[in-house]
Design an enzyme around this catalytic site. Structure first.
Site, short mmCIF file in Angstrom:
data_model
loop_
_atom_site.label_atom_id
_atom_site.label_comp_id
_atom_site.label_asym_id
_atom_site.label_seq_id
_atom_site.Cartn_x
_atom_site.Cartn_y
_atom_site.Cartn_z
N GLU A 153 47.36 37.26 51.28
CA GLU A 153 47.37 38.35 50.29
C GLU A 153 48.63 39.22 50.40
OE1 GLU A 153 44.09 41.10 50.83
OE2 GLU A 153 44.31 41.85 48.79
N GLU A 159 51.30 49.31 52.61
CA GLU A 159 50.51 48.55 53.59
C GLU A 159 51.28 47.45 54.30
OE1 GLU A 159 46.46 47.68 52.46
OE2 GLU A 159 46.58 49.12 50.83
N ASP A 186 45.55 40.52 44.27
CA ASP A 186 44.74 41.74 44.27
C ASP A 186 45.31 42.65 43.17
OD1 ASP A 186 43.99 44.48 44.75
OD2 ASP A 186 43.36 43.94 46.78
N HIS A 189 46.92 46.09 44.20
CA HIS A 189 48.27 46.04 44.77
C HIS A 189 49.28 45.67 43.67
CE1 HIS A 189 46.64 46.47 48.75
NE2 HIS A 189 45.97 45.34 48.69
N HIS A 212 41.27 39.65 43.74
CA HIS A 212 40.51 40.90 43.93
C HIS A 212 40.51 41.62 42.59
CE1 HIS A 212 40.61 40.97 48.61
NE2 HIS A 212 39.55 40.36 48.10
N ARG A 218 41.93 51.32 41.97
CA ARG A 218 41.04 50.69 42.97
C ARG A 218 39.58 51.04 42.72
NH1 ARG A 218 43.00 49.21 49.18
NH2 ARG A 218 43.06 47.03 48.58
N GLU A 247 36.83 44.06 45.04
CA GLU A 247 37.20 44.84 46.23
C GLU A 247 37.59 46.21 45.68
OE1 GLU A 247 39.73 43.82 50.12
OE2 GLU A 247 40.96 44.46 48.42
C1 LER Z 1 42.50 43.63 51.66
O1 LER Z 1 42.00 42.71 50.76
C2 LER Z 1 43.39 44.59 50.99
O2 LER Z 1 43.54 44.56 49.81
C3 LER Z 1 44.12 45.58 51.80
O3 LER Z 1 44.51 46.65 50.99
C4 LER Z 1 43.38 46.08 52.99
O4 LER Z 1 42.37 46.95 52.60
MN MN Z 2 42.63 43.05 48.52
#
Ligand code: LER
Ligand code: MN
Length: 271
Positions: A153, A159, A186, A189, A212, A218, A247
């Site tokens: 990912e 992060e 995701d 992100h 995700h 989020r 998520e």
């Molecule tokens: C994990 O899937 C993720 O998206 C990261 O931001 C950790 O939380």
């Molecule tokens: Mn994620």
């Protein structure tokens, strides 16, 4: 495509972007009541899940296990696949293998997110990317006998400083010595990092193996400003037929967040 919702078993991650927090039994029951196809589990470690209990819960509730997160390896144990110290990198690989051994019993994938770490603490970028590519290669091959790909990912810049976009992920996979590693798109992100979320999906193309499914802030689908019609069109264009896993923060509460997600899934994906 299949709908999925996250269950966190990690106390230290409280406040994190997971929908259900009250154990596997509660999470599986609610997921089934709302009509989800699958669950994604975020455990503190492999020993936190009794495979026999999970098998029973999945079968009673007619659910699949889509994936198991490894984030607790970082959040709880501070393990990183790109640590400067070789012993620490080996511990990180061993932790992920233990999660693959759990998930694999269900033909489910392990997800590498936060455990990719970052460069700058005793490593430069190319060294860290090299460590990451090597680890993904080893772990991708380790997952093969379970007939489940390893999921990698890209994360937003706050992060990790290794891979932030789908394009970065595609380039990294080009250096990975395993054909059993896929990308996780995701959408949270991607909203931060991509020119547009839909373009990011096209960039990831056939390498995308997990999604995700979450809005720009989020929160559950529909609570932010992501253009889900465009996202759906891009997923169809790349021929994506996998999991869409919520998520998302449990805002305003777990049940409502799950409900909003399944409504979004029906509105955009099943329409
Ligand atoms: C994990 O899937 C993720 O998206 C990261 O931001 C950790 O939380
Ligand atoms: Mn994620």
């Amino acid at each position: 495509m299949k709908s999925c919702v996250t269950i966190s078993l990690v106390d230290e991650a409280k406040g994190g972007p997971f929908v259900f927090w009250d154990g596997l039994e509660d999470g599986c029951r609610q997921a089934a009541e709302l009509g989800f196809d699958a669950v994604e589990v975020f455990p503190p470690g492999p020993e936190a899940v009794d495979p026999e209990q999970l098998k029973a819960l999945l079968s009673q509730n007619n659910l699949l296990l889509a994936a198991v997160g490894t984030g607790a390896g970082w959040v709880k144990h501070r393990l990183s696949l790109t640590a400067a110290d070789e012993g620490q990198r080996q511990q990180a690989v061993a932790f992920v293998k233990s999660i693959i051994d759990l998930a694999g019993q269900f033909h489910a994938s392990a997800i590498i997110g936060s455990m990719q770490g970052r460069f700058g603490e005793g490593t430069d970028k190319s060294t860290a990317l090299n460590y990451l590519a090597n680890a993904l290669g080893e772990l991708g091959e380790y997952a093969k006998p379970y007939q489940a790909p390893l999921i990698y990912e890209p994360l937003n810049r706050y992060e990790t400083n290794l891979c932030n976009t789908m394009q970065d992920g595609v380039e990294l996979l080009g250096h990975v010595d395993s054909d059993n590693v896929v990308l996780l798109a995701d959408l949270f992100h991607m909203n931060i990092e991509e020119t547009s979320v839909a373009q990011g999906i096209l960039d990831g193309g056939s390498k995308i193996g997990h999604v995700h499914f979450v809005d720009s802030n989020r929160q559950p689908v529909g609570a932010g400003h992501t253009d889900f019609a465009a996202v759906t069109e891009a997923l169809r264009k790349i021929g994506y037929d996998g999991i869409l896993s919520a998520e998302a923060f449990p805002i305003p509460d777990s049940r409502t967040a799950a409900q909003k997600t399944i409504q979004g899934f029906r509105q955009y994906i099943q329409a």
